[in-house]
Design an enzyme around this catalytic site. Sequence first.
Site, PDB file in Angstrom:
ATOM      1  N   ASP A 223       1.023  -1.120   0.009  1.00 12.00           N
ATOM      2  CA  ASP A 223      -0.153   0.069  -0.193  1.00 12.00           C
ATOM      3  C   ASP A 223       0.805   1.113   0.105  1.00 12.00           C
ATOM      4  O   ASP A 223       1.533   1.536   0.979  1.00 12.00           O
ATOM      5  CB  ASP A 223      -0.839  -0.029   1.240  1.00 12.00           C
ATOM      6  CG  ASP A 223      -2.060   0.632   1.069  1.00 12.00           C
ATOM      7  OD1 ASP A 223      -2.178   1.783   0.509  1.00 12.00           O
ATOM      8  OD2 ASP A 223      -3.166   0.454   1.732  1.00 12.00           O
TER       9      ASP A 223
ATOM     10  N   ASP B 169      -2.750   4.658  -2.452  1.00 15.55           N
ATOM     11  CA  ASP B 169      -3.974   5.279  -1.655  1.00 15.55           C
ATOM     12  C   ASP B 169      -4.195   6.791  -2.225  1.00 15.55           C
ATOM     13  O   ASP B 169      -3.265   7.400  -2.906  1.00 15.55           O
ATOM     14  CB  ASP B 169      -3.017   5.481  -0.309  1.00 15.55           C
ATOM     15  CG  ASP B 169      -3.975   5.956   0.672  1.00 15.55           C
ATOM     16  OD1 ASP B 169      -4.844   5.336   1.078  1.00 15.55           O
ATOM     17  OD2 ASP B 169      -3.972   7.222   1.182  1.00 15.55           O
TER      18      ASP B 169
ATOM     19  N   GLU C 297      -6.447   3.647  -5.711  1.00 19.46           N
ATOM     20  CA  GLU C 297      -7.932   4.092  -4.972  1.00 19.46           C
ATOM     21  C   GLU C 297      -8.475   5.595  -5.380  1.00 19.46           C
ATOM     22  O   GLU C 297      -7.635   6.440  -5.197  1.00 19.46           O
ATOM     23  CB  GLU C 297      -7.502   4.151  -3.532  1.00 19.46           C
ATOM     24  CG  GLU C 297      -9.057   4.543  -2.679  1.00 19.46           C
ATOM     25  CD  GLU C 297      -8.516   5.266  -1.417  1.00 19.46           C
ATOM     26  OE1 GLU C 297      -9.549   4.685  -0.240  1.00 19.46           O
ATOM     27  OE2 GLU C 297      -7.563   5.576  -0.618  1.00 19.46           O
TER      28      GLU C 297
ATOM     29  N   HIS D 289     -11.106  -1.933   4.602  1.00 20.18           N
ATOM     30  CA  HIS D 289     -10.667  -1.372   6.053  1.00 20.18           C
ATOM     31  C   HIS D 289     -11.406  -0.070   6.331  1.00 20.18           C
ATOM     32  O   HIS D 289     -11.112   0.625   7.310  1.00 20.18           O
ATOM     33  CB  HIS D 289      -9.328  -1.245   6.330  1.00 20.18           C
ATOM     34  CG  HIS D 289      -8.895  -0.317   5.248  1.00 20.18           C
ATOM     35  ND1 HIS D 289      -8.668  -0.383   3.880  1.00 20.18           N
ATOM     36  CD2 HIS D 289      -8.318   0.804   5.574  1.00 20.18           C
ATOM     37  CE1 HIS D 289      -7.984   0.760   3.308  1.00 20.18           C
ATOM     38  NE2 HIS D 289      -7.697   1.269   4.307  1.00 20.18           N
ATOM     39  N   ASP D 290     -12.236   0.608   5.245  1.00 16.58           N
ATOM     40  CA  ASP D 290     -12.774   1.880   5.424  1.00 16.58           C
ATOM     41  C   ASP D 290     -14.215   1.961   5.608  1.00 16.58           C
ATOM     42  O   ASP D 290     -14.896   2.891   5.732  1.00 16.58           O
ATOM     43  CB  ASP D 290     -12.304   2.853   4.282  1.00 16.58           C
ATOM     44  CG  ASP D 290     -10.851   3.444   4.566  1.00 16.58           C
ATOM     45  OD1 ASP D 290     -10.514   3.569   5.396  1.00 16.58           O
ATOM     46  OD2 ASP D 290     -10.282   3.676   3.233  1.00 16.58           O
TER      47      ASP D 290
HETATM   48  C1  GLC Z   1      -7.313   5.935   2.205  1.00 21.85           C
HETATM   49  C2  GLC Z   1      -7.270   4.859   2.988  1.00 21.85           C
HETATM   50  C3  GLC Z   1      -7.769   5.567   4.568  1.00 21.85           C
HETATM   51  C4  GLC Z   1      -6.950   6.451   4.910  1.00 21.85           C
HETATM   52  C5  GLC Z   1      -6.848   7.593   3.776  1.00 21.85           C
HETATM   53  C6  GLC Z   1      -5.666   8.850   3.897  1.00 21.85           C
HETATM   54  O1  GLC Z   1      -8.795   6.216   1.918  1.00 21.85           O
HETATM   55  O2  GLC Z   1      -7.717   3.928   2.641  1.00 21.85           O
HETATM   56  O3  GLC Z   1      -7.795   4.427   5.260  1.00 21.85           O
HETATM   57  O4  GLC Z   1      -7.577   6.967   6.164  1.00 21.85           O
HETATM   58  O5  GLC Z   1      -6.792   7.227   2.665  1.00 21.85           O
HETATM   59  O6  GLC Z   1      -4.635   8.130   3.974  1.00 21.85           O
END
Ligand code: GLC
Length: 564
Positions: free
Chosen positions: A95, A196, A249, A323-324
């Site tokens: 990640d 990310d 993402e 995880h979010d």
């Molecule tokens: C992404 C991650 C999340 C994190 C955010 C900031 O959305 O999945 O868990 O808090 O980025 O890095």
Amino acid sequence: MSFHDSVVYQVYPRSFRDSTGNGVGDLRGVIEKVPYIASLGVDHVWLNPFFPSPGRDNGYDVSDYRAVDPAMGTMEDFEELVEALGGHGIGVMVDMVLNHTSTEHEWFRRALEGDKHYQDYYILRPARADGALPTNWVSKFGGPAWAPFGDTGLYYLHLYDLTQADLNWRNPAVRAEVADIVNFWRGKGVRGFRFDVINVIGKSEVLLDAPPGTDDRAMYTDGPDVHTYLRELAAASFGRDPGTVTVGEMSSTSIEACVGYSDPANHELDMVFSFHHLKVDYAEGQKWTTMDFDLPALKRVLNDWAVGMQAGGGWNALFWNNHDQPRALNRFADPGRYRVESATMLATVIHLMRGTPYVYMGEEIGMTDPAYTSIGDYVDVEALNAYQELLTQGLTQEEAFDVVRAKARDNARTPMQWEPGPGAGFTRGTPWLRPANQDQVSVEAEERQGRILPYYRRLIALRKQYPVVSEGSYEPYALDHPDVLAYQRHHEGQHLLVLCSFRAYETTIEVPADFQDSRVLVSNYDDEPTWLASDGADVAVRLRPYQALALLVSCPVRSSLQTD
Ligand code: GLC
């Protein structure tokens, strides 16, 4: 493309398996569970961040990109894990959190000490003439997106937590650093990367206020430079290893932008995560609200993305959980009365679609949100900020708690439930976050007599066995049906019809004539489907509560019912 028939398993290392007894998961814990992961039949394991970090955002606030957080193990552990998974033909996906660093990263510290070179690594701006913050942007974790940069009179941008300072990708030195970080992990044998929030890296030189009444995310999301930066990064790093798998993402994005990111001709990324389908239970588009999910909207969004990405030559990462996100079982189905049917139905929707499925740890055994009873049970910075904000808006403690209970990211982060008992087989010590319901739901119970885990294994295997699943084209079906999400897939004379009921009652759905001689490829009910005849011909099937039914037919001639 190799990733078309791949499935990715996501491990949140903090919550997967604790090998030391300190209550926090670690890399050796993942090593211990490699045989289990391999038994699923997956191709890659995405590991959430395990780098040194103050832990303000559970590792997404990275203070050193080239090391392992001592709480999670050592670099030797990581290398051993790569090798152990590699022994089963499974790749590691690391990640990469490259939109921002922790404010404890050396670059930020040196910047704060006055080093001009490192100051240009971040997005620093003076206040406006009237003393107001540089722009009206808000942090995704609440409050303004700007914070004072020491006593310099400048402000630094943080789209996330105060301790996550956005990097200045306009600076070529930053882009070189970032490529170097990716190359460091390539050097460790890593051939998978998850980037990310990568679509917010392309901020303009001149940062502008969001016009009143508009969404400030439009001011910095999917900017034209993102594509340039991704192409440059690919050419300088992961693009040099054929067979590397990448996923970005994409926060608050569009189909058009995602086609751009994932069209192979553009040499950016292999696939994208988008989130619009997970906003269908947001009242007025706001996360920190509660609302029953809107099935027509869910169907529309999933279909629009399937159709749009296919038309443009893009590729979706397919997922319900990560995880979010609170567990999809709690959001879109009925974990109380129909846990098994719900879990397997949801899995069917994703696994037979066009794209690459992701399984978030615990999903494959039907884990649910925990039934916490106090705000003190939650630890996530986002949830705690939101709770305070809701109180400020005038909600009672009880009302605010109900919203947090439905929406907190901690819902997904509870420890993996390996076995019944106090530590859930996750830890010998006290878990950092209380497990949800290990006495009812666990890997041990599923392996012994469960129906969800074998069903996941089956779905994962089907993608490898049937090109119609991995490579087939997507065609909408029954978009207006009030209860059933349906679609068709076609590939070289094979046709698949997928029917998934989102209802706790029986419903019926028409079946195209071509599928009336089909066979059941997979279903989450054991008995034969009930066909409803009219004038001696089968025209519809009855679906039981949360039934998923995939019908396969081989006919070389393309069906008249297909749209193209
Ligand atoms: C992404 C991650 C999340 C994190 C955010 C900031 O959305 O999945 O868990 O808090 O980025 O890095």
